[in-house]
Structures are given as C-alpha cells and as structure tokens.
Motif scaffolding. Structure first.
Motif, PDB file in Angstrom:
ATOM      1  N   ASP A 278       0.878  -1.170   0.000  1.00 41.60           N
ATOM      2  CA  ASP A 278       0.000   0.000   0.000  1.00 41.60           C
ATOM      3  C   ASP A 278       0.920   1.225   0.000  1.00 41.60           C
ATOM      4  OD1 ASP A 278      -1.785   2.035   0.423  1.00 41.60           O
ATOM      5  OD2 ASP A 278      -2.914   0.999   1.995  1.00 41.60           O
ATOM      6  N   LEU A 279       1.369   1.610  -1.186  1.00 44.56           N
ATOM      7  CA  LEU A 279       2.428   2.604  -1.286  1.00 44.56           C
ATOM      8  C   LEU A 279       1.952   4.009  -0.911  1.00 44.56           C
ATOM      9  CD1 LEU A 279       4.384   1.406  -4.441  1.00 44.56           C
ATOM     10  CD2 LEU A 279       4.579   0.702  -2.040  1.00 44.56           C
ATOM     11  N   ASP A 280       0.694   4.323  -1.179  1.00 43.31           N
ATOM     12  CA  ASP A 280       0.173   5.630  -0.768  1.00 43.31           C
ATOM     13  C   ASP A 280       0.179   5.751   0.759  1.00 43.31           C
ATOM     14  OD1 ASP A 280      -0.222   6.435  -3.369  1.00 43.31           O
ATOM     15  OD2 ASP A 280      -2.317   5.768  -3.420  1.00 43.31           O
ATOM     16  N   GLU A 281      -0.285   4.706   1.434  1.00 44.20           N
ATOM     17  CA  GLU A 281      -0.278   4.700   2.898  1.00 44.20           C
ATOM     18  C   GLU A 281       1.162   4.735   3.420  1.00 44.20           C
ATOM     19  OE1 GLU A 281      -1.918   4.196   6.890  1.00 44.20           O
ATOM     20  OE2 GLU A 281      -2.636   4.977   4.985  1.00 44.20           O
ATOM     21  N   TRP A 304      15.585   5.888   9.701  1.00 42.47           N
ATOM     22  CA  TRP A 304      14.570   4.882   9.363  1.00 42.47           C
ATOM     23  C   TRP A 304      13.618   5.432   8.309  1.00 42.47           C
ATOM     24  CZ3 TRP A 304      14.005  -0.146  11.276  1.00 42.47           C
ATOM     25  CH2 TRP A 304      14.887  -0.516  12.294  1.00 42.47           C
ATOM     26  N   ALA A 305      13.282   6.698   8.407  1.00 44.57           N
ATOM     27  CA  ALA A 305      12.428   7.307   7.376  1.00 44.57           C
ATOM     28  C   ALA A 305      13.127   7.257   6.020  1.00 44.57           C
ATOM     29  CB  ALA A 305      12.096   8.752   7.756  1.00 44.57           C
ATOM     30  N   ASP A 306      14.425   7.545   6.003  1.00 49.69           N
ATOM     31  CA  ASP A 306      15.187   7.473   4.750  1.00 49.69           C
ATOM     32  C   ASP A 306      15.173   6.050   4.184  1.00 49.69           C
ATOM     33  OD1 ASP A 306      15.811  10.140   5.082  1.00 49.69           O
ATOM     34  OD2 ASP A 306      17.756   9.745   6.014  1.00 49.69           O
ATOM     35  N   LEU A 307      15.348   5.071   5.069  1.00 53.07           N
ATOM     36  CA  LEU A 307      15.352   3.668   4.644  1.00 53.07           C
ATOM     37  C   LEU A 307      14.013   3.276   4.036  1.00 53.07           C
ATOM     38  CD1 LEU A 307      16.717   0.815   4.703  1.00 53.07           C
ATOM     39  CD2 LEU A 307      15.690   0.526   6.960  1.00 53.07           C
ATOM     40  N   TYR A 308      12.922   3.624   4.716  1.00 50.53           N
ATOM     41  CA  TYR A 308      11.591   3.263   4.218  1.00 50.53           C
ATOM     42  C   TYR A 308      11.265   4.011   2.931  1.00 50.53           C
ATOM     43  CZ  TYR A 308      10.565   0.709   8.527  1.00 50.53           C
ATOM     44  OH  TYR A 308      10.569  -0.200   9.561  1.00 50.53           O
ATOM     45  N   ARG A 309      11.739   5.238   2.813  1.00 46.21           N
ATOM     46  CA  ARG A 309      11.477   5.990   1.581  1.00 46.21           C
ATOM     47  C   ARG A 309      12.145   5.315   0.383  1.00 46.21           C
ATOM     48  NH1 ARG A 309      12.330  10.803   3.634  1.00 46.21           N
ATOM     49  NH2 ARG A 309      10.143  11.301   3.993  1.00 46.21           N
ATOM     50  N   GLN A 310      13.347   4.784   0.600  1.00 48.09           N
ATOM     51  CA  GLN A 310      14.029   4.048  -0.464  1.00 48.09           C
ATOM     52  C   GLN A 310      13.270   2.769  -0.824  1.00 48.09           C
ATOM     53  OE1 GLN A 310      18.268   3.452   0.242  1.00 48.09           O
ATOM     54  NE2 GLN A 310      18.331   5.347   1.441  1.00 48.09           N
ATOM     55  N   ALA A 311      12.744   2.083   0.203  1.00 42.65           N
ATOM     56  CA  ALA A 311      11.980   0.856  -0.052  1.00 42.65           C
ATOM     57  C   ALA A 311      10.732   1.160  -0.878  1.00 42.65           C
ATOM     58  CB  ALA A 311      11.597   0.196   1.269  1.00 42.65           C
ATOM     59  N   VAL A 312      10.042   2.242  -0.544  1.00 34.85           N
ATOM     60  CA  VAL A 312       8.845   2.628  -1.300  1.00 34.85           C
ATOM     61  C   VAL A 312       9.210   2.968  -2.736  1.00 34.85           C
ATOM     62  CG1 VAL A 312       7.032   4.377  -1.512  1.00 34.85           C
ATOM     63  CG2 VAL A 312       7.575   3.418   0.740  1.00 34.85           C
ATOM     64  N   ALA A 313      10.318   3.689  -2.919  1.00 32.38           N
ATOM     65  CA  ALA A 313      10.746   4.061  -4.276  1.00 32.38           C
ATOM     66  C   ALA A 313      11.061   2.823  -5.120  1.00 32.38           C
ATOM     67  CB  ALA A 313      11.966   4.972  -4.190  1.00 32.38           C
ATOM     68  N   ARG A 314      11.696   1.834  -4.514  1.00 33.45           N
ATOM     69  CA  ARG A 314      12.017   0.609  -5.256  1.00 33.45           C
ATOM     70  C   ARG A 314      10.752  -0.156  -5.640  1.00 33.45           C
ATOM     71  NH1 ARG A 314      17.435  -2.149  -2.539  1.00 33.45           N
ATOM     72  NH2 ARG A 314      18.813  -0.349  -2.844  1.00 33.45           N
ATOM     73  N   LEU A 315       9.806  -0.230  -4.716  1.00 37.14           N
ATOM     74  CA  LEU A 315       8.541  -0.911  -5.030  1.00 37.14           C
ATOM     75  C   LEU A 315       7.785  -0.162  -6.118  1.00 37.14           C
ATOM     76  CD1 LEU A 315       7.306  -1.936  -1.463  1.00 37.14           C
ATOM     77  CD2 LEU A 315       8.052  -3.467  -3.290  1.00 37.14           C
ATOM     78  N   ASP A 316       7.842   1.162  -6.052  1.00 37.09           N
ATOM     79  CA  ASP A 316       7.185   1.988  -7.077  1.00 37.09           C
ATOM     80  C   ASP A 316       7.797   1.722  -8.445  1.00 37.09           C
ATOM     81  OD1 ASP A 316       5.078   3.659  -7.394  1.00 37.09           O
ATOM     82  OD2 ASP A 316       6.069   5.455  -6.635  1.00 37.09           O
ATOM     83  N   ALA A 320       6.014   0.043 -11.716  1.00 36.81           N
ATOM     84  CA  ALA A 320       5.963   0.757 -12.995  1.00 36.81           C
ATOM     85  C   ALA A 320       6.516  -0.105 -14.122  1.00 36.81           C
ATOM     86  CB  ALA A 320       6.752   2.058 -12.893  1.00 36.81           C
ATOM     87  N   ALA A 321       7.549  -0.901 -13.802  1.00 31.72           N
ATOM     88  CA  ALA A 321       8.171  -1.747 -14.827  1.00 31.72           C
ATOM     89  C   ALA A 321       7.253  -2.869 -15.287  1.00 31.72           C
ATOM     90  CB  ALA A 321       9.477  -2.324 -14.293  1.00 31.72           C
ATOM     91  N   THR A 322       6.316  -3.278 -14.455  1.00 30.44           N
ATOM     92  CA  THR A 322       5.415  -4.370 -14.812  1.00 30.44           C
ATOM     93  C   THR A 322       4.121  -3.898 -15.453  1.00 30.44           C
ATOM     94  OG1 THR A 322       4.422  -4.371 -12.606  1.00 30.44           O
ATOM     95  CG2 THR A 322       6.318  -5.817 -12.949  1.00 30.44           C
ATOM     96  N   ARG A 323       3.895  -2.562 -15.418  1.00 27.68           N
ATOM     97  CA  ARG A 323       2.672  -2.040 -16.044  1.00 27.68           C
ATOM     98  C   ARG A 323       2.858  -1.958 -17.556  1.00 27.68           C
ATOM     99  NH1 ARG A 323       2.316   1.413 -11.336  1.00 27.68           N
ATOM    100  NH2 ARG A 323       3.539   3.031 -12.407  1.00 27.68           N
TER     101      ARG A 323
END
Length: 332
Positions: A278-281, A304-316, A320-323
């Motif tokens: 749930d990337l928006d959340e 930790w915020a920096d770490l999670y932001r990187q994780a969200v960016a990678r999932l994003d 995008a690559a699979t769309r």
C-alpha cells in the motif's frame, strides 16, 4: 536551584496523570529557570550533588521539548564532576541510567549505551533498588534486540520478569510479557510470542492506563500493539496486522509522546504498509515519521524514514516496470 528540583520532581509525578497539553502549559514555562539552575550548580557554584539531581529529574522536560542532545550534555557534565564519594552510589546509578536511556533514544543501540545501562543495573542490584534495576534491564533488552543479540535480550527479559514477579510489581509484570514476546518473535517462536503479547494486552484492559514507563522509551500499550502487528503479519493474518498497526499508532498519538509515535511508525505502521504494497499509505506514514523525528531532533530515527522511503521508491519502480506501456495507438 533547590526550588527547581522540587518543581521537577512534582512535574515528573504529574506527567503520568495530567493531560499532555495541560502539563506543558503548567510546567514548560519554568524551563529557563531549570537551565539557569543547572548552569549555576554545575558551573560557578560547583554544587555537583544538587546539579546531578537536577539533571536526573530534568529528563521529563528535555525529552518533551525534543532536546535530548542538550540533556545528554548536562548528564555528561554531571558524571564528570561527580565527587568520588558518590561513585558507585545511587546518584551515580541514576546518572548512568538516564544517560544510557537518552543515548538509546537519540542514537540507537551502541556500546556506550549498553555500558551505561549495565553499570546502572549492577549498581541498582548491589543497592537492592529493584525499580531502578528494572528500568535498566528494560532499556538494555531493547538495545540488545536492536543489535541483533536476541539470546542476550531474552536473558535480560527473563531477569526483568523474575524481579517483577518477586516484587509483585503489576506494571512491570505487564512489561515483562511484552518484552518476552518481542524476544520470542525475534527468534522465530511466533506461537509463544503471541501468547505473551496477549497476556500483555489483557493486563492493559484490567489496569489504569500508564502513558509510559520512562519518557525516553515508548508507551507500554503502544509497544504491545506494535509487536502484535508484527506477529500477526508474519503468521499470515494480514488484515489483522494492518488493524493492529493502526491501533498502535492511535495509541501513541493519544499519549502525545513523540518517541511513542516514532516507535509505532518505525516498527508497525511503515513496514506493514510496505509489506502490503500500500504505497500511498506507506508514503504518508514515512512522511509522518520524518516530521516527528525532525521535530524531536532524533537523527537516528530519521534514518529509518530514509530507509523506508528508499523501499517505497524501489517498489514503485518495480510496479511501474510491470505495467503495460500505453503507446497512444488505436485499439485493434
């Protein structure tokens, strides 16, 4: 300075029973006087005993305004000036305990915080001060878990539970269940961890709510809900895990305690949202974490915020690559 000490002692007692906004309105207007008293006792006056007692009791002020770094500098000065007659005594123990807890809140687990907390625990044990040994063990257990020393953390949790049961300290017994649950979860014993966390949460329903055990550590109920969310997730109860993470954050917000909110975001709300894709959340939770950690001047938790932001960016990027690409042409 003595009047400030009485003020701080009263403020510490009131912090558990008075609404946070009311407490701040009553107490923080005295912050300038507290700083002046610290500067006088640990400076020109060289009243090191009184200054040390002021520093120990001032933690509730400095933690509340996001000035743990300032508090640590006062603690270091008090420890360096403490006369030899007080070494290995109660005042030495209190300074080590407060310093170790502040170090963990500000910088995370490290060799320095572990040394301070172990020293505080050893002095408390020798002086038969069970409540202080419990505080040291609780913080030490958290630090060992952050360092990945799970077996050592479980030993600290077991010692904590033994003291809590021996002294019939109901609040500490509640904490012992939460601590043991986290140690078991970290070692993959999820069924036993769930049993312990259920006991911790049942006791919260039976007892008056305590906002926190120590201002430099998260609220107990929040911690229990955080661990519940993680156990539920790893056992496949995804929807329940999301609800528990939400409850943990709501519990933390109700305390109006920055570190409790950070704890709920770091260990429940952010990771559960990411695990659920749930990337928006997740973005919303990470932004909240970053904002609170910045406001409280807690740089370690901002990482930790920096770490999670990187994780969200990678999932994003992966999503995008699979769309399928839209080429703008007509449908066949």
């Amino acid at each position: 300075a003595e009047q400030c000490l009485h003020l701080l002692q009263r403020a510490t007692l009131e912090r558990e029973s008075v609404a946070p906004a009311t407490w701040r309105r009553r107490q923080l207007r005295h912050l300038h006087d507290v700083r002046a008293a610290l500067d006088w006792t640990l400076g020109a006056a060289h009243d090191c005993e009184l200054g040390a007692r002021l520093v120990v009791n001032a933690s509730v002020y400095f933690a509340d305004i996001g000035a743990l770094g300032e508090h640590m500098s006062w603690l270091e000065r008090a420890l360096s000036l403490l006369p030899g007659a007080y070494k290995d005594g109660e005042l030495d123990m209190l300074l080590c305990l407060e310093h170790g807890q502040a170090e963990m809140a500000l910088r995370g687990a490290c060799a320095r915080s572990r040394h301070l907390l172990q020293r505080a625990g050893a002095i408390a044990r020798r002086l038969d001060l069970a409540d202080r040994e419990l505080s040291a063990l609780r913080a030490e257990c958290s630090g060992l878990l952050l360092e990945g020393e799970h077996a050592a953390a479980q030993q600290a949790a077991q010692r904590y539970g033994d003291i809590a049961n021996a002294t019939l300290d109901v609040r500490a017994m509640r904490s012992a269940h939460r601590m043991m649950a986290l140690c078991l979860y970290a070692q993959g014993e999820h069924a036993r961890a769930m049993e312990e966390i259920r006991k911790a949460l049942r006791s919260h329903a039976l007892l008056p709510r305590q906002m926190f055990v120590n201002i430099s550590q998260p609220d107990e109920r929040t911690g229990a809900l955080v661990h519940l969310a993680r156990i539920l997730w790893v056992t496949g109860a995804t929807d329940q895990a999301r609800r528990a993470a939400h409850d943990a954050l709501e519990s933390a917000r109700a305390t109006d305690h920055g570190l409790s909110q950070i704890y709920a975001l770091v260990f429940a709300a952010c990771p559960v949202a990411i695990w659920c894709h749930d990337l928006d959340e997740a973005r919303l939770m990470v932004d909240q974490l970053d904002h609170i950690a910045l406001r409280q001047a807690l740089g370690f938790w901002q990482t930790w915020a920096d770490l999670y932001r990187q994780a969200v960016a990678r999932l994003d990027s992966a999503a995008a690559a699979t769309r399928p690409a839209f080429d703008g042409g007509n449908d066949p």
